[in-house]
Design a protein around this motif. Structure first.
Motif, short mmCIF file in Angstrom:
data_model
loop_
_atom_site.label_atom_id
_atom_site.label_comp_id
_atom_site.label_asym_id
_atom_site.label_seq_id
_atom_site.Cartn_x
_atom_site.Cartn_y
_atom_site.Cartn_z
N HIS A 10 0.81 -1.22 0.00
CA HIS A 10 0.00 0.00 0.00
C HIS A 10 0.85 1.27 0.00
O HIS A 10 0.30 2.36 0.13
CB HIS A 10 -0.94 -0.01 1.21
N GLU A 11 2.18 1.13 -0.13
CA GLU A 11 3.11 2.27 -0.12
C GLU A 11 2.84 3.17 1.08
O GLU A 11 2.48 4.33 0.96
CB GLU A 11 3.01 3.05 -1.43
N LEU A 12 3.04 2.61 2.27
CA LEU A 12 2.71 3.28 3.51
C LEU A 12 3.96 3.73 4.27
O LEU A 12 5.04 3.18 4.08
CB LEU A 12 1.91 2.33 4.41
N ASP A 13 3.74 4.68 5.16
CA ASP A 13 4.78 5.11 6.08
C ASP A 13 4.82 4.17 7.28
O ASP A 13 5.85 4.00 7.91
CB ASP A 13 4.51 6.55 6.52
N GLY A 14 3.70 3.57 7.61
CA GLY A 14 3.65 2.64 8.73
C GLY A 14 2.22 2.36 9.15
O GLY A 14 1.27 2.88 8.58
N ILE A 15 2.10 1.53 10.15
CA ILE A 15 0.80 1.17 10.72
C ILE A 15 0.72 1.81 12.09
O ILE A 15 1.58 1.59 12.94
CB ILE A 15 0.64 -0.35 10.78
N GLU A 16 -0.31 2.62 12.27
CA GLU A 16 -0.45 3.37 13.51
C GLU A 16 -1.07 2.54 14.63
O GLU A 16 -0.63 2.58 15.76
CB GLU A 16 -1.30 4.62 13.26
N ASN A 17 -2.14 1.83 14.32
CA ASN A 17 -2.75 0.97 15.33
C ASN A 17 -3.48 -0.18 14.66
O ASN A 17 -3.69 -0.17 13.45
CB ASN A 17 -3.67 1.75 16.28
N ALA A 18 -3.83 -1.17 15.45
CA ALA A 18 -4.52 -2.35 14.95
C ALA A 18 -5.46 -2.87 16.03
O ALA A 18 -5.11 -2.89 17.20
CB ALA A 18 -3.52 -3.42 14.54
N LYS A 19 -6.65 -3.26 15.60
CA LYS A 19 -7.65 -3.81 16.50
C LYS A 19 -8.40 -4.90 15.75
O LYS A 19 -8.52 -4.84 14.52
CB LYS A 19 -8.64 -2.73 16.95
N PHE A 20 -8.91 -5.87 16.47
CA PHE A 20 -9.73 -6.88 15.82
C PHE A 20 -11.04 -6.25 15.40
O PHE A 20 -11.67 -5.52 16.17
CB PHE A 20 -9.95 -8.09 16.73
N GLU A 21 -11.41 -6.49 14.17
CA GLU A 21 -12.64 -5.94 13.60
C GLU A 21 -13.80 -6.92 13.75
O GLU A 21 -14.94 -6.53 13.99
CB GLU A 21 -12.41 -5.63 12.12
N SER A 22 -13.51 -8.22 13.63
CA SER A 22 -14.55 -9.23 13.80
C SER A 22 -13.93 -10.57 14.17
O SER A 22 -12.80 -10.87 13.81
CB SER A 22 -15.37 -9.38 12.51
N VAL A 23 -14.70 -11.34 14.92
CA VAL A 23 -14.34 -12.71 15.27
C VAL A 23 -15.64 -13.52 15.21
O VAL A 23 -16.66 -13.11 15.77
CB VAL A 23 -13.73 -12.81 16.68
#
Length: 184
Positions: free
Chosen positions: A76-89
Protein backbone atom coordinates in the motif's frame (compact mmCIF):
# COMPACT_ATOMS: atom_id res chain seq x y z
CA UNK A 1 11.89 53.30 12.54
CA UNK A 2 9.35 52.59 9.83
CA UNK A 3 11.77 50.00 8.41
CA UNK A 4 12.07 48.26 11.78
CA UNK A 5 8.29 48.08 12.12
CA UNK A 6 7.98 46.61 8.62
CA UNK A 7 10.81 44.16 9.35
CA UNK A 8 9.18 43.08 12.66
CA UNK A 9 5.79 42.74 10.97
CA UNK A 10 7.34 40.70 8.16
CA UNK A 11 9.13 38.45 10.69
CA UNK A 12 5.90 37.96 12.61
CA UNK A 13 3.96 37.10 9.44
CA UNK A 14 6.72 34.72 8.35
CA UNK A 15 6.75 33.01 11.76
CA UNK A 16 2.97 32.63 11.71
CA UNK A 17 3.08 31.28 8.15
CA UNK A 18 5.66 28.63 9.12
CA UNK A 19 3.65 27.66 12.21
CA UNK A 20 0.49 27.37 10.12
CA UNK A 21 2.25 25.39 7.39
CA UNK A 22 3.73 22.86 9.80
CA UNK A 23 0.52 22.42 11.79
CA UNK A 24 -1.38 22.06 8.50
CA UNK A 25 1.02 19.32 7.36
CA UNK A 26 0.23 17.33 10.49
CA UNK A 27 -3.48 17.88 9.93
CA UNK A 28 -3.13 16.73 6.32
CA UNK A 29 -1.24 13.63 7.48
CA UNK A 30 -4.00 12.90 10.01
CA UNK A 31 -6.64 13.32 7.32
CA UNK A 32 -4.73 11.04 4.95
CA UNK A 33 -4.75 8.09 7.38
CA UNK A 34 -7.07 5.25 6.42
CA UNK A 35 -8.14 1.84 7.64
CA UNK A 36 -7.51 -1.48 5.94
CA UNK A 37 -8.98 -4.83 6.92
CA UNK A 38 -6.80 -7.90 7.04
CA UNK A 39 -8.54 -11.27 7.10
CA UNK A 40 -6.59 -13.84 9.04
CA UNK A 41 -6.59 -17.31 7.49
CA UNK A 42 -9.65 -19.40 8.41
CA UNK A 43 -8.77 -21.78 11.24
CA UNK A 44 -10.39 -25.22 11.07
CA UNK A 45 -10.26 -27.51 14.08
CA UNK A 46 -12.09 -30.44 15.62
CA UNK A 47 -13.48 -30.77 19.12
CA UNK A 48 -13.58 -34.31 20.52
CA UNK A 49 -16.43 -34.77 22.99
CA UNK A 50 -14.35 -37.10 25.16
CA UNK A 51 -12.00 -34.23 26.04
CA UNK A 52 -14.63 -32.06 27.71
CA UNK A 53 -16.00 -32.56 31.16
CA UNK A 54 -18.14 -29.94 32.90
CA UNK A 55 -15.88 -26.97 33.55
CA UNK A 56 -16.43 -23.25 33.84
CA UNK A 57 -14.09 -22.41 30.98
CA UNK A 58 -11.71 -24.46 28.83
CA UNK A 59 -9.28 -23.77 26.03
CA UNK A 60 -11.06 -24.97 22.90
CA UNK A 61 -8.29 -24.22 20.43
CA UNK A 62 -5.14 -22.21 19.95
CA UNK A 63 -3.38 -21.37 16.71
CA UNK A 64 -0.24 -19.48 15.78
CA UNK A 65 -0.75 -17.07 12.89
CA UNK A 66 1.58 -14.86 10.92
CA UNK A 67 0.87 -11.41 9.50
CA UNK A 68 3.56 -9.83 7.36
CA UNK A 69 3.24 -6.14 8.22
CA UNK A 70 6.23 -5.22 6.02
CA UNK A 71 4.40 -6.70 3.03
CA UNK A 72 1.23 -4.73 3.85
CA UNK A 73 3.26 -1.53 4.21
CA UNK A 74 5.05 -2.13 0.88
CA UNK A 75 1.87 -3.16 -0.99
CA UNK A 76 0.00 0.00 0.00
CA UNK A 77 3.11 2.27 -0.12
CA UNK A 78 2.71 3.28 3.51
CA UNK A 79 4.78 5.11 6.08
CA UNK A 80 3.65 2.64 8.73
CA UNK A 81 0.80 1.17 10.72
CA UNK A 82 -0.45 3.37 13.51
CA UNK A 83 -2.75 0.97 15.33
CA UNK A 84 -4.52 -2.35 14.95
CA UNK A 85 -7.65 -3.81 16.50
CA UNK A 86 -9.73 -6.88 15.82
CA UNK A 87 -12.64 -5.94 13.60
CA UNK A 88 -14.55 -9.23 13.80
CA UNK A 89 -14.34 -12.71 15.27
CA UNK A 90 -16.75 -15.50 14.37
CA UNK A 91 -17.02 -19.19 15.16
CA UNK A 92 -18.99 -21.68 13.09
CA UNK A 93 -19.89 -25.34 13.27
CA UNK A 94 -18.95 -27.05 10.00
CA UNK A 95 -19.92 -30.61 10.86
CA UNK A 96 -22.00 -32.54 11.61
CA UNK A 97 -24.92 -30.80 9.91
CA UNK A 98 -27.22 -31.59 12.85
CA UNK A 99 -24.99 -29.93 15.48
CA UNK A 100 -25.71 -26.57 17.06
CA UNK A 101 -24.30 -24.53 19.94
CA UNK A 102 -26.54 -26.04 22.64
CA UNK A 103 -23.34 -27.07 24.48
CA UNK A 104 -21.54 -23.68 24.40
CA UNK A 105 -22.70 -20.96 26.80
CA UNK A 106 -19.95 -18.34 26.32
CA UNK A 107 -16.75 -17.78 24.39
CA UNK A 108 -13.81 -15.43 24.34
CA UNK A 109 -10.73 -14.96 22.17
CA UNK A 110 -7.30 -13.75 23.23
CA UNK A 111 -4.16 -12.77 21.33
CA UNK A 112 -0.58 -13.03 22.52
CA UNK A 113 2.94 -13.00 21.13
CA UNK A 114 6.38 -13.97 22.39
CA UNK A 115 7.21 -11.58 25.23
CA UNK A 116 3.77 -9.90 25.08
CA UNK A 117 0.97 -10.70 27.52
CA UNK A 118 -2.21 -12.46 26.48
CA UNK A 119 -4.96 -9.91 25.83
CA UNK A 120 -8.69 -10.48 25.36
CA UNK A 121 -9.89 -9.19 21.98
CA UNK A 122 -13.43 -10.63 21.82
CA UNK A 123 -15.99 -12.08 24.22
CA UNK A 124 -19.63 -13.02 24.43
CA UNK A 125 -21.80 -14.44 27.15
CA UNK A 126 -24.83 -15.13 24.97
CA UNK A 127 -24.60 -17.73 22.23
CA UNK A 128 -27.83 -18.90 20.65
CA UNK A 129 -28.16 -22.60 21.49
CA UNK A 130 -29.97 -23.20 18.19
CA UNK A 131 -27.31 -21.46 16.10
CA UNK A 132 -24.50 -22.92 14.03
CA UNK A 133 -22.49 -19.69 13.98
CA UNK A 134 -21.77 -17.01 16.55
CA UNK A 135 -20.25 -13.56 16.24
CA UNK A 136 -18.03 -12.88 19.22
CA UNK A 137 -18.15 -9.19 20.15
CA UNK A 138 -14.77 -7.50 19.73
CA UNK A 139 -13.47 -5.46 22.65
CA UNK A 140 -11.83 -2.57 20.74
CA UNK A 141 -8.46 -3.50 22.28
CA UNK A 142 -5.26 -2.23 20.66
CA UNK A 143 -3.17 -5.22 19.42
CA UNK A 144 -0.29 -3.64 17.47
CA UNK A 145 2.19 -4.83 20.12
CA UNK A 146 0.94 -8.41 19.74
CA UNK A 147 1.04 -8.52 15.92
CA UNK A 148 3.98 -6.23 15.15
CA UNK A 149 6.47 -9.10 15.41
CA UNK A 150 4.56 -10.95 12.69
CA UNK A 151 3.85 -14.13 14.66
CA UNK A 152 1.01 -14.17 17.17
CA UNK A 153 -1.23 -16.72 18.89
CA UNK A 154 -5.02 -16.71 18.97
CA UNK A 155 -6.75 -18.70 21.70
CA UNK A 156 -10.44 -19.58 21.77
CA UNK A 157 -11.89 -20.28 25.20
CA UNK A 158 -15.41 -21.49 25.88
CA UNK A 159 -17.73 -22.48 28.68
CA UNK A 160 -19.09 -25.90 27.86
CA UNK A 161 -22.18 -27.68 29.14
CA UNK A 162 -21.77 -31.34 28.14
CA UNK A 163 -22.71 -33.43 26.37
CA UNK A 164 -21.48 -32.23 23.01
CA UNK A 165 -24.01 -33.11 20.28
CA UNK A 166 -21.60 -35.45 18.46
CA UNK A 167 -18.43 -37.46 19.06
CA UNK A 168 -16.47 -34.79 17.21
CA UNK A 169 -17.46 -31.37 15.97
CA UNK A 170 -15.75 -29.64 13.05
CA UNK A 171 -15.31 -25.96 13.84
CA UNK A 172 -14.18 -22.84 12.02
CA UNK A 173 -12.71 -19.66 13.54
CA UNK A 174 -12.72 -16.53 11.36
CA UNK A 175 -11.18 -13.20 12.31
CA UNK A 176 -10.28 -9.83 10.79
CA UNK A 177 -7.90 -7.15 12.00
CA UNK A 178 -8.49 -3.48 11.18
CA UNK A 179 -5.30 -1.44 10.86
CA UNK A 180 -5.05 2.33 10.68
CA UNK A 181 -2.24 3.11 8.26
CA UNK A 182 -0.22 6.21 7.45
CA UNK A 183 0.55 6.98 3.81
CA UNK A 184 4.02 8.20 2.80
Amino acid sequence: MKTQTIFRSFALVLTLAFAFAFSSCEKVKDLAKFDISYSNPDVRFTLDSLNYLPKSEVLLHQVTLNVNLDSIIAKHELDGIENAKFESVKIEIESPASANFSWLTSARVTVSAPGVNETEVAATTSISPDGRSADIAVTNTEVISQISGGVFTLKLYGSITPPLPAGSIGMLLKSKIKMTVKPL
